[in-house]
Design an enzyme around this catalytic site. Structure first.
Site: not given
Length: 478
Positions: A174, A399, A455
């Site tokens: 991320s 994601d 994710h």
């Protein structure tokens, strides 16, 4: 112009002397009996705080490799945010112990990454998780975080000199897409650290590419409908090129607002399109006890004026500042929050009273964080230019926070020589080969997708993620 990295010599003077003779893993940091385990671990693990500059005290949890720790690499892991805790990676993704829904018990992870590496989980920056600053000031920025993470890494190897010559990998996910390459700039200048490579999962690599690619992702996954797609093409594109990122056309902005409403605010799980939204489809605000629960994706459309939605206005509400908890949308952090705030667990992990109550993400850190980098090209090209580091960019393919298409475009934009054309990669499930995703290999960098993962790749596809990680660490073909 981005700030230049200061010369190493000045930093080394500031760090002071290195480890004295005979120093080894600090016994006062070793974790003895960890609450919630059915049986205590056969490998050693340590928890404590690392000094990072004059006031920052960053919490770490270090787990030795389950076999041959002295001969295994050291792998640093950072979660993103900015402002979210790496204990999420430890307890819910690829750590050796996975917290259970009761918030009390732990289960051993069959696909723990410490089966092939020594794993160092760092809560960064100060103010995140159990990390804190003596002066209680938590406003920070990209360059300061990179520097402090480097200082914490140096402090770790001062405390664990027996690992200082091991191969070192920097990994994260991320907003780790910014944390890891900026940290690598420091580490690659330090000949005492044996950096071998970096891996970034579902990383934020370029705001512009992430924004532009998400619109294509959303349309081709059936979210936008043909009329909205036609309108976006009409108002945001010209001469075969689309700008969904910072287009000044008012009609484009209005249509982008519709797109963002569908993707971010309709109740879809932005971290995994095909997973349910934990807690159900949210209203604009929800309360849990005395806390107002909000979230900041930290990734998409951050520079567009229409981003000033209720979330941004909430950050400016004085009444909210003491009573807001920031949770990632459609996720449930109750179990790790319960577990880590247990007095017995805090004691086992050597968490001092001055360390804050643990939360998955820090509202204060996120709100005051200054983003200095809009793309990571310069950092990646420095690493690639050295011709000695291995780089893996991987994405779960469902994601939407940091979508696979954007990171694929980003890696392509680095213009490296293709070594192996895009192809499926396989892993073994129950004695049968299955497609794990797709991989494209360039000189010293690979882009890889993990099929059916969002994710948090190791949470959604633990065996595929472990296979990918193991092959990367061991420099085996994907």
């Amino acid at each position: 112009m981005l700030p230049a990295v200061p010369v190493l010599c000045a930093l080394l003077l500031a760090l002071g002397p290195g480890p004295g003779p005979g120093l080894a893993a600090p016994p006062e940091h070793e974790v003895g009996a960890l609450p919630g385990l059915p049986k205590q671990a056969a490998f050693r693990h340590f928890s404590g705080h690392l000094r990072a500059g004059p006031t920052a005290r960053l919490h770490y949890w270090f787990v030795e490799a389950q076999s041959d720790p002295r001969g295994s690499p050291v792998v640093l892991w950072l979660n993103g945010g900015p402002g979210c805790s790496s204990m999420e990676g430890f307890l819910k993704e690829h750590g050796p112990f996975l917290v259970q829904p009761d918030g009390v018990s732990l289960k051993y992870n069959d696909y723990a990454w410490n089966k092939v590496a020594n794993m160092l989980y760092l809560e960064s920056p100060a103010g995140v998780g159990f990390s804190y600053s003596d002066d209680k000031k938590y406003a920070t920025n990209d360059t300061e975080v990179a520097h402090n993470n480097y200082l914490a890494l140096k402090e770790f190897f001062r405390l664990f000199p027996e690992y200082s010559k091991n191969d070192l990998f920097l990994t994260g996910e991320s907003y780790g897409g910014v944390y890891i390459p900026t940290l690598a700039e420091w580490v690659m200048q330090d000949p005492s650290l044996n950096l071998k490579g970096i891996a970034v999962g579902n990383g934020l690599s370029s705001y512009e590419i992430n924004d532009n690619s998400l619109v294509y992702f959303a349309y081709y996954h059936g979210l936008l409908g043909t009329q909205l797609w036609k309108d976006l093409q009409t108002f945001c594109c010209s001469q075969g090129k689309c700008n969904f990122h910072d287009n000044s056309n008012l009609n484009c902005t209005l249509k982008m607002e519709e797109m963002i409403q569908i993707v971010e605010e309709s109740g879809l799980n932005i971290y995994n399109l095909y997973a349910p939204c934990a807690g159900g489809v949210p209203g604009s605000m929800r309360y849990e006890g005395d806390y107002l629960i909000t979230h900041d994706l930290g990734n998409s459309f951050i520079r567009m004026p229409l981003k000033f939605s209720w979330r941004q206005n909430l950050f400016r509400m004085p009444v909210a500042r003491k009573k807001v908890r920031m949770d990632p949308p459609c996720t449930n952090s109750t179990a790790p929050t319960m577990y880590l705030n247990s007095p017995e667990v805090r004691k086992a992990l050597h968490i001092p009273p001055e360390a804050p109550e643990w939360q998955v993400c820090s509202f204060e850190v996120n709100r005051s964080y200054k983003r200095l980098y809009m793309q990571m090209n310069e950092q990646y090209l420095k690493l690639l230019g050295a011709m000695k580091y291995r780089i893996l960019v991987y994405n779960g393919d469902v994601d939407m926070a940091c979508n696979f298409l954007g990171d694929e475009w980003f890696v392509d934009s680095l213009c490296q020589k293709v070594q192996v054309a895009r192809r499926p990669w396989l892993y073994t499930v129950g004695g049968e080969n299955q497609i794990g995703g797709f991989v494209k290999e360039f000189t010293n960098i690979a882009f890889l997708t993990v099929k059916g993962a969002g994710h948090m790749v190791p949470t959604d596809q633990p065996l595929a993620a472990f296979t990918m990680f193991s092959r990367f660490i061991k420099n085996e073909p994907f």
